[in-house]
Scaffold this motif. Sequence first.
Motif, PDB file in Angstrom:
ATOM      1  N   CYS A   1      43.845  31.357  39.372  1.00  0.00           N
ATOM      2  CA  CYS A   1      44.101  32.801  39.274  1.00  0.00           C
ATOM      3  C   CYS A   1      43.473  33.382  38.011  1.00  0.00           C
ATOM      4  O   CYS A   1      42.885  34.468  38.040  1.00  0.00           O
ATOM      5  CB  CYS A   1      45.598  33.084  39.289  1.00  0.00           C
ATOM      6  SG  CYS A   1      46.373  32.866  40.899  1.00  0.00           S
TER       7      CYS A   1
ATOM      8  N   SER B   1      40.440  36.257  37.797  1.00  0.00           N
ATOM      9  CA  SER B   1      40.531  37.466  36.964  1.00  0.00           C
ATOM     10  C   SER B   1      39.229  37.705  36.206  1.00  0.00           C
ATOM     11  O   SER B   1      38.785  38.836  36.059  1.00  0.00           O
ATOM     12  CB  SER B   1      41.666  37.348  35.946  1.00  0.00           C
ATOM     13  OG  SER B   1      42.893  37.145  36.584  1.00  0.00           O
ATOM     14  N   ARG B   2      38.626  36.612  35.716  1.00  0.00           N
ATOM     15  CA  ARG B   2      37.394  36.735  34.930  1.00  0.00           C
ATOM     16  C   ARG B   2      36.179  37.063  35.791  1.00  0.00           C
ATOM     17  O   ARG B   2      35.165  37.531  35.269  1.00  0.00           O
ATOM     18  CB  ARG B   2      37.125  35.429  34.169  1.00  0.00           C
ATOM     19  CG  ARG B   2      38.198  34.992  33.222  1.00  0.00           C
ATOM     20  CD  ARG B   2      38.352  35.862  32.020  1.00  0.00           C
ATOM     21  NE  ARG B   2      37.102  36.103  31.307  1.00  0.00           N
ATOM     22  CZ  ARG B   2      37.014  36.795  30.175  1.00  0.00           C
ATOM     23  NH1 ARG B   2      38.100  37.320  29.647  1.00  0.00           N
ATOM     24  NH2 ARG B   2      35.854  36.982  29.571  1.00  0.00           N
TER      25      ARG B   2
ATOM     26  N   CYS C   1      35.811  42.527  43.895  1.00  0.00           N
ATOM     27  CA  CYS C   1      37.249  42.699  44.156  1.00  0.00           C
ATOM     28  C   CYS C   1      37.500  42.734  45.660  1.00  0.00           C
ATOM     29  O   CYS C   1      38.442  42.101  46.172  1.00  0.00           O
ATOM     30  CB  CYS C   1      37.750  43.994  43.514  1.00  0.00           C
ATOM     31  SG  CYS C   1      37.557  44.044  41.718  1.00  0.00           S
TER      32      CYS C   1
ATOM     33  N   GLN D   1      49.725  34.672  35.387  1.00  0.00           N
ATOM     34  CA  GLN D   1      48.323  34.603  35.817  1.00  0.00           C
ATOM     35  C   GLN D   1      48.077  35.382  37.108  1.00  0.00           C
ATOM     36  O   GLN D   1      47.024  36.006  37.273  1.00  0.00           O
ATOM     37  CB  GLN D   1      47.890  33.141  35.984  1.00  0.00           C
ATOM     38  CG  GLN D   1      47.933  32.306  34.723  1.00  0.00           C
ATOM     39  CD  GLN D   1      47.019  32.821  33.619  1.00  0.00           C
ATOM     40  OE1 GLN D   1      46.235  33.734  33.824  1.00  0.00           O
ATOM     41  NE2 GLN D   1      47.139  32.246  32.432  1.00  0.00           N
TER      42      GLN D   1
ATOM     43  N   SER E   1      47.888  39.009  36.250  1.00  0.00           N
ATOM     44  CA  SER E   1      46.595  39.298  35.620  1.00  0.00           C
ATOM     45  C   SER E   1      45.494  39.404  36.670  1.00  0.00           C
ATOM     46  O   SER E   1      44.631  40.286  36.598  1.00  0.00           O
ATOM     47  CB  SER E   1      46.263  38.190  34.610  1.00  0.00           C
ATOM     48  OG  SER E   1      44.988  38.396  34.067  1.00  0.00           O
ATOM     49  N   ALA E   2      45.532  38.509  37.662  1.00  0.00           N
ATOM     50  CA  ALA E   2      44.522  38.538  38.730  1.00  0.00           C
ATOM     51  C   ALA E   2      44.668  39.795  39.589  1.00  0.00           C
ATOM     52  O   ALA E   2      43.669  40.425  39.967  1.00  0.00           O
ATOM     53  CB  ALA E   2      44.643  37.282  39.594  1.00  0.00           C
TER      54      ALA E   2
ATOM     55  N   LYS F   1      45.872  42.648  38.631  1.00  0.00           N
ATOM     56  CA  LYS F   1      45.380  43.760  37.815  1.00  0.00           C
ATOM     57  C   LYS F   1      43.851  43.831  37.866  1.00  0.00           C
ATOM     58  O   LYS F   1      43.269  44.909  37.996  1.00  0.00           O
ATOM     59  CB  LYS F   1      45.840  43.577  36.362  1.00  0.00           C
ATOM     60  CG  LYS F   1      45.288  44.616  35.393  1.00  0.00           C
ATOM     61  CD  LYS F   1      45.531  44.223  33.950  1.00  0.00           C
ATOM     62  CE  LYS F   1      44.665  43.065  33.536  1.00  0.00           C
ATOM     63  NZ  LYS F   1      44.797  42.715  32.110  1.00  0.00           N
ATOM     64  N   ALA F   2      43.208  42.669  37.781  1.00  0.00           N
ATOM     65  CA  ALA F   2      41.740  42.627  37.768  1.00  0.00           C
ATOM     66  C   ALA F   2      41.139  43.136  39.083  1.00  0.00           C
ATOM     67  O   ALA F   2      40.221  43.959  39.076  1.00  0.00           O
ATOM     68  CB  ALA F   2      41.264  41.204  37.489  1.00  0.00           C
TER      69      ALA F   2
ATOM     70  N   GLN G   1      51.560  42.075  31.381  1.00  0.00           N
ATOM     71  CA  GLN G   1      50.707  41.969  32.572  1.00  0.00           C
ATOM     72  C   GLN G   1      51.283  42.759  33.743  1.00  0.00           C
ATOM     73  O   GLN G   1      50.533  43.355  34.525  1.00  0.00           O
ATOM     74  CB  GLN G   1      50.530  40.494  32.968  1.00  0.00           C
ATOM     75  CG  GLN G   1      49.730  39.665  31.977  1.00  0.00           C
ATOM     76  CD  GLN G   1      48.311  40.159  31.794  1.00  0.00           C
ATOM     77  OE1 GLN G   1      47.735  40.787  32.682  1.00  0.00           O
ATOM     78  NE2 GLN G   1      47.726  39.894  30.634  1.00  0.00           N
TER      79      GLN G   1
ATOM     80  N   ALA H   1      49.319  45.794  35.513  1.00  0.00           N
ATOM     81  CA  ALA H   1      49.003  45.776  36.949  1.00  0.00           C
ATOM     82  C   ALA H   1      49.509  47.052  37.626  1.00  0.00           C
ATOM     83  O   ALA H   1      48.788  47.685  38.409  1.00  0.00           O
ATOM     84  CB  ALA H   1      49.620  44.538  37.599  1.00  0.00           C
TER      85      ALA H   1
END
Length: 466
Positions: free
Chosen positions: A270, A274-275, A283, A311, A314-315, A317-318, A354, A358
């Motif tokens: 995850c 995100s990176r 996306c 994590q 965070s993913a 959100k990305a 996070q 998100a």
Amino acid sequence: MAKRRITQETFDTVVSENIEEFEMEGNEALQEAIEQFESQGVDLSNIVKEVPKVSSEENAEDQTHKVLQALESLKSAVSSSTSVLEDLRVFTEQCSLDFARRYLAAQKEAYPTILTCCQRAGEEKELLSVALAALSVLTDGQPDLLDVEGREFLIGALTTHQSDPALTCQCIRIVRHFCLKHENNRQAFVKAGALALLTGSITRHIEHHEVVREACVALRVMTFDDDVRVPFGQAHEHAKMIVLEQNGLKVIVEAAKAHPENTAVLSELCATLSRLAVRNEFCQDIVELGGLKFMITLLADSLDCQELVKQVLSALKAIAGNDDVKDAIVNMGGAELIVMAMNRHMANAQVCEQGCAALCVLALRKPNNCKVIMECGGALAAMQAMKNHPAEVNVQKQSCMLLRNLVARTRDFTQAILEMGAEALISKALSTHRDCGDVGRAALRDLGCQVELRELWTGKKGSLSH
């Protein structure tokens, strides 16, 4: 101001003087030296803090540290072409103790010695494994040790031993050590074909959790921009290469599906996703590959696992950077799950940060999503996070931005948010954290509160020209 540094020899000399001139016991002499240098503002992080041992009975003057004794023994074995296995193991054990020992060993030419052991191992897998373990521990925190010879060896070893999961894992870990906080090494490894080897190792050993985890972390490091010596890195470019040239999104999503119960691996997968979500279409690709459905299910099933929750948030959100993906997340119940995760781990500042981040992205330019977030208690959770973590600037900032986004395009929720106590919390964040200035004032303004706007420069007090 940068702290002063000293050499190991200087430190050892002071310890020896304490013993000889002041007749102190070894431990007392050591502690006295540490206190003396620290009181002078000296950074001792790279100093081995032990009383040097006498390396030979014949020469009592010849004092050295165990890690250097192990290194000298290894050098002798290498030069005489005798077995180096035991010497490598002792050296690895010493270097594993702390960074100071690794640093000292590196100053005494440990890197070329260990690299020679790796190169000479050839097809002897036990010897190669032990030599790689030594190289791995030596290079942890010392990426500057890499030279062209070492890079070529690692690329060759990853290619030659790609069917061996254990050796692959060791090589990848060393590559990661060399690339962390070192932009030039990253770029050199990418040019040498490391990205294909890393993604290939995940696909080839998809059932082997340790290989998947290590390769994932290494891929993520390739997208970092953490080298302060370089003004502009290739983080974004490397992320695009992983996705476009190596089919990285599919590789990672498939690996996640192969380890549904392994939270450590799933956290890394995850975090790497995100990176890689650096472009709008990436996306969308994650959603189409089944990645979003997988993450939503994972979050629902793993609400108690704090690290994994962080994590996944965070993913989410990305990938919510894409407007269509925002809607997909909300339609799949993602907003409710995010709020549940925040409430479950309200004591953890990172989960709160996070979670707010998100929700903030989901609410951006999306009035319908704002309605869902309000109904499931998102604003209330954000304000509870602000109360619980008043000293955490990132929690305060993300909460302020979320509250602003909830009312920016519709005033329907303004009264409800104000009644929850938003104005006092935002004002407190403003007075406590300088970094909250812009976002805090913007939130107060959009909530219809009185805001003191600062004029940075009006042009009235003097001219820019002389």
